[in-house]
Design an enzyme around this catalytic site. Structure first.
Site, mmCIF file in Angstrom:
data_model
loop_
_atom_site.group_PDB
_atom_site.id
_atom_site.type_symbol
_atom_site.label_atom_id
_atom_site.label_comp_id
_atom_site.label_asym_id
_atom_site.label_seq_id
_atom_site.Cartn_x
_atom_site.Cartn_y
_atom_site.Cartn_z
ATOM 1 N N ASP A 1 0.990 -1.529 -0.016
ATOM 2 C CA ASP A 1 -0.203 -0.122 0.142
ATOM 3 C C ASP A 1 0.571 1.298 0.028
ATOM 4 O O ASP A 1 1.867 1.053 0.291
ATOM 5 C CB ASP A 1 -1.007 0.140 1.160
ATOM 6 C CG ASP A 1 -0.517 0.026 2.536
ATOM 7 O OD1 ASP A 1 0.882 -1.105 2.690
ATOM 8 O OD2 ASP A 1 -0.498 0.763 3.233
ATOM 9 N N GLU B 1 0.404 -0.875 5.415
ATOM 10 C CA GLU B 1 1.277 -0.825 6.278
ATOM 11 C C GLU B 1 1.508 0.645 6.765
ATOM 12 O O GLU B 1 1.900 1.134 7.961
ATOM 13 C CB GLU B 1 3.262 -0.894 5.916
ATOM 14 C CG GLU B 1 3.755 -0.354 6.752
ATOM 15 C CD GLU B 1 4.598 0.880 7.332
ATOM 16 O OE1 GLU B 1 5.037 0.639 8.066
ATOM 17 O OE2 GLU B 1 3.985 1.224 6.190
#
Ligand code: ZN
Length: 398
Positions: A79, A144
């Protein structure tokens, strides 16, 4: 730039960057398909774990010649953080490469570069007919950038993770404008605290005793005094970086009902990053003491409380460090070893007892993670692959 256009590593990097795996509510399907195709191209098995639905963890595995030995985990997150599109020179998911070889995209530094560099280093090792002693697991994790709670935080506690038999891990570091490469061996602990001050309510024209405002002031003073002390410590020693001290910031203040009413309750919120040298029990006791001194009815609650996680050892008790260091020395890399100023997935890995380093091979590169116009130069990206070839060979042959 023609040579870059034909380069497989650059092509894969840019293809990955074009996937808009941007927070919030990321759909990871395109990342998973892309990584499955990468795995197939490398002839590596890929497994997809889903400890939380819609939050896939993709693990490619390159078996070592001694697969019973603890493996090396090469982690990266899929991400990326949001963008302010209008502030970008080139669209943030176009992976535009300019005449200098700068590749512009969200994730070019943080951290799709590293994920592809791991894979391209393996491709080159395979082409050279190299076999490594230990197994390499290359993991691609979700979320994350929003704390990793549904990603690495959960994954490390699963049987699937345990079955990977990880003995050492690499994860993200940070770019550095200078010649050195930064290596992170520890992280501070995040504490986010809401401190509720209650007191005598009443009319705004009076001078009542025992008000919430007086208590709030006492509390803020205590935290701000400590903040100043830490600031002085940091400024007085040029060897220290922000990761070496405790940072404290007042991030929210809320409460009250209207301007002429003394409120029953006021709350202050502090974001604290506790230095690795601080004892958590003593730190909490200090806060408790301040709140007691502030008066009756002052309480606290945690929005986030990270446990104390020991640093990864940087001495000869850690053979992976010794191997990493000697490979870096052989390449003439100057390492600058630090405590990470923020938090990464490494904290979850270290918490379950696995030594981990944060390292993104980007020297001579401005720090643009989470910033507009994030870019990485093609030559730095390609040099990073050469660096990983040596580093992975060293740590996987421990
Ligand atoms: Zn990152």
């Amino acid at each position: 730039m023609a040579n870059y256009e034909d380069n497989v590593a650059i092509k894969n990097f840019r293809e990955y960057l074009k996937i808009p795996s941007v927070q919030p509510n990321v759909n990871y399907d395109a990342c998973v398909s892309f990584l499955r195709a990468q795995a197939a191209g490398l002839g590596l098995p890929a497994r997809v774990y889903e400890p939380v639905r819609g939050k896939p963890i993709v693990v490619l595995t390159w078996a070592g010649v001694q697969p019973a030995l603890p493996a090396v985990l090469l982690n990266s997150h899929m991400d990326v953080v949001p963008v302010f599109q209008n502030s970008w020179k080139h669209p943030p998911f176009s992976a535009h490469m300019d005449a200098d070889g700068k590749i512009f995209a969200r994730g070019s530094q943080d951290m799709k570069c590293v994920g592809i560099q791991y894979l391209e280093a393996i491709r080159r090792l395979q082409q050279d007919g190299v076999r490594l002693k230990r197994t390499l697991h290359i993991s691609f994790v979700p979320d994350e950038e929003i704390g990793g709670h549904d990603g690495m935080a959960k994954f490390v506690h699963t049987e699937d993770f345990k079955s990977l038999n990880v003995g050492f891990a690499l994860d993200e570091g940070m770019a550095n404008p200078g010649e050195e490469f930064i290596l992170f061996y520890g992280e501070r602990s995040i504490w986010q605290l809401h401190i509720h001050c209650t007191g005598q309510p009443g009319h705004g024209s009076l001078l009542l005793d025992n008000t919430a405002g007086e208590k709030l002031r006492y509390v803020i003073d205590k935290f701000m005094d400590l903040r100043q002390k830490e600031k002085d410590v940091l400024e007085s020693n040029p060897k220290l970086t922000i990761g070496d001290v405790t940072t404290i910031n007042l991030t929210q203040v809320y409460g009250g009902v209207q301007s002429n009413v003394v409120p029953e309750k006021l709350t202050a919120v502090f974001d604290i990053r506790i230095a690795v040298t601080v004892d958590h029990v003593e730190f909490e006791n200090m806060i408790k003491q301040w709140l007691k001194e502030a008066g009756d009815g002052v309480t606290y609650e945690f929005e986030q409380r990270n446990p104390c996680v020991p640093n990864t050892k940087m001495d000869n008790s850690n053979p992976f460090w010794m191997a990493f260091k000697s490979a870096a020395d052989k390449m003439g890399l100057q390492l600058d070893c630090r405590i990470f100023p923020a938090a990464t997935d490494s904290r979850y890995v270290r918490k379950v007892g696995i030594p981990a380093f944060g390292f993104s091979p980007m020297n001579n590169t401005p720090v643009l993670l989470h910033d507009h116009n994030e870019f990485l130069k093609a030559d730095i990206f390609l040099k990073g692959i050469d660096i990983y070839i040596n580093l992975l060979t060293a740590v996987a042959n421990v």
